[in-house]
Design a protein around this motif. Sequence first.
Motif, PDB file in Angstrom:
ATOM      1  N   MET A   1      -5.581  -4.791   0.287  1.00 36.98           N
ATOM      2  CA  MET A   1      -4.722  -3.652  -0.053  1.00 36.98           C
ATOM      3  C   MET A   1      -5.576  -2.555  -0.688  1.00 36.98           C
ATOM      4  O   MET A   1      -6.446  -2.827  -1.495  1.00 36.98           O
ATOM      5  CB  MET A   1      -3.631  -4.101  -1.029  1.00 36.98           C
ATOM      6  CG  MET A   1      -2.597  -3.038  -1.316  1.00 36.98           C
ATOM      7  SD  MET A   1      -1.293  -3.686  -2.391  1.00 36.98           S
ATOM      8  CE  MET A   1      -0.359  -2.190  -2.673  1.00 36.98           C
ATOM      9  N   THR A   3      -6.585   0.812  -2.908  1.00 39.63           N
ATOM     10  CA  THR A   3      -6.335   1.219  -4.283  1.00 39.63           C
ATOM     11  C   THR A   3      -5.363   2.398  -4.291  1.00 39.63           C
ATOM     12  O   THR A   3      -5.460   3.294  -3.449  1.00 39.63           O
ATOM     13  CB  THR A   3      -7.662   1.628  -4.939  1.00 39.63           C
ATOM     14  OG1 THR A   3      -8.558   0.514  -4.866  1.00 39.63           O
ATOM     15  CG2 THR A   3      -7.462   2.009  -6.389  1.00 39.63           C
ATOM     16  N   ARG A  59      -4.787   1.332  -9.335  1.00 43.80           N
ATOM     17  CA  ARG A  59      -4.280  -0.037  -9.203  1.00 43.80           C
ATOM     18  C   ARG A  59      -4.688  -0.624  -7.864  1.00 43.80           C
ATOM     19  O   ARG A  59      -4.640   0.066  -6.844  1.00 43.80           O
ATOM     20  CB  ARG A  59      -2.759  -0.072  -9.323  1.00 43.80           C
ATOM     21  CG  ARG A  59      -2.218   0.206 -10.707  1.00 43.80           C
ATOM     22  CD  ARG A  59      -0.691   0.097 -10.752  1.00 43.80           C
ATOM     23  NE  ARG A  59      -0.157   0.308 -12.076  1.00 43.80           N
ATOM     24  CZ  ARG A  59      -0.018  -0.658 -12.996  1.00 43.80           C
ATOM     25  NH1 ARG A  59      -0.327  -1.909 -12.693  1.00 43.80           N
ATOM     26  NH2 ARG A  59       0.470  -0.381 -14.197  1.00 43.80           N
ATOM     27  N   LYS A  60      -5.044  -1.884  -7.896  1.00 41.30           N
ATOM     28  CA  LYS A  60      -5.309  -2.620  -6.668  1.00 41.30           C
ATOM     29  C   LYS A  60      -4.509  -3.902  -6.728  1.00 41.30           C
ATOM     30  O   LYS A  60      -4.590  -4.625  -7.737  1.00 41.30           O
ATOM     31  CB  LYS A  60      -6.806  -2.926  -6.529  1.00 41.30           C
ATOM     32  CG  LYS A  60      -7.171  -3.494  -5.175  1.00 41.30           C
ATOM     33  CD  LYS A  60      -8.663  -3.450  -4.942  1.00 41.30           C
ATOM     34  CE  LYS A  60      -8.962  -3.760  -3.486  1.00 41.30           C
ATOM     35  NZ  LYS A  60     -10.401  -3.684  -3.198  1.00 41.30           N
ATOM     36  N   ASP A  61      -3.751  -4.170  -5.694  1.00 41.33           N
ATOM     37  CA  ASP A  61      -2.840  -5.321  -5.693  1.00 41.33           C
ATOM     38  C   ASP A  61      -1.961  -5.304  -6.942  1.00 41.33           C
ATOM     39  O   ASP A  61      -1.656  -6.353  -7.517  1.00 41.33           O
ATOM     40  CB  ASP A  61      -3.623  -6.636  -5.613  1.00 41.33           C
ATOM     41  CG  ASP A  61      -4.450  -6.721  -4.343  1.00 41.33           C
ATOM     42  OD1 ASP A  61      -4.001  -6.179  -3.315  1.00 41.33           O
ATOM     43  OD2 ASP A  61      -5.548  -7.299  -4.385  1.00 41.33           O
ATOM     44  N   LYS A  63      -2.595  -4.403  -9.874  1.00 47.72           N
ATOM     45  CA  LYS A  63      -3.278  -4.590 -11.156  1.00 47.72           C
ATOM     46  C   LYS A  63      -4.117  -3.359 -11.508  1.00 47.72           C
ATOM     47  O   LYS A  63      -4.790  -2.805 -10.631  1.00 47.72           O
ATOM     48  CB  LYS A  63      -4.190  -5.816 -11.049  1.00 47.72           C
ATOM     49  CG  LYS A  63      -4.815  -6.249 -12.345  1.00 47.72           C
ATOM     50  CD  LYS A  63      -5.591  -7.544 -12.182  1.00 47.72           C
ATOM     51  CE  LYS A  63      -6.954  -7.299 -11.604  1.00 47.72           C
ATOM     52  NZ  LYS A  63      -7.842  -8.480 -11.648  1.00 47.72           N
TER      53      LYS A  63
END
Lengths: 152, 69
Positions: A1, A3, A59-61, A63
Amino acid sequence: MNTTFQVEAWSAALPELRELFPLLWDEVALDKERFVSKCDEPLYANMEKLNMLHVVTARKDGKIIGYHVSFITPHMHYEGAGLFAFTDMYWTRPECRRGGLGAKLLCFLEQSWRERGIVKAYLSHKVAHDRSELFEALGWKPSDRVYCKVIL
Amino acid sequence: MEQKVLQIVSEALGVSATEETKLDDLESLEFIELIRELEIEFDIRIEDQDILGVNTAGDAVRLVAKKKE
């Protein structure tokens, strides 16, 4: 996914940011024996109520892998000039720093400031963590040289 | 155009790039220098919001193509 970059409310991001602040402190803070990481959350909450905070996250995934926090205020030297942004802190997870994450975060940040009507912004780096080449490549000009000293 | 973009990306990465090649090995400064190189080579202006989705060499190819339209 991929960012994602977004502006977030301080209070919404705080539960995650709270866990990241010590990592920033551990990496870049000076005078650690005297000043231990402990975010003054009530003070930040008050600033949020006054609409004086600007928080951008990467954010990535889902988080948070990077963030930038700035204070938004009129400049007392320039009445009527508009809102200025003063960088409070920023950090990206070391394991995520490749691929232009920092550059993208700064580009999104600048765009978000523009959308908020910020007329001028200030950004800095620690001497031991020189980011001047990146900042200047993104069009930032060096201005002040800041010194610090423990007084009491 | 595509081959020229891939050539520029390959030079930035130091390895031969295909459209699937990720740009993960570039530091932020190297990434911005790559964007500037594309702007100069193709005489285009890449806006801040344009670079957020550039994660692979193919993304760079598509961005340049879009800007050249």
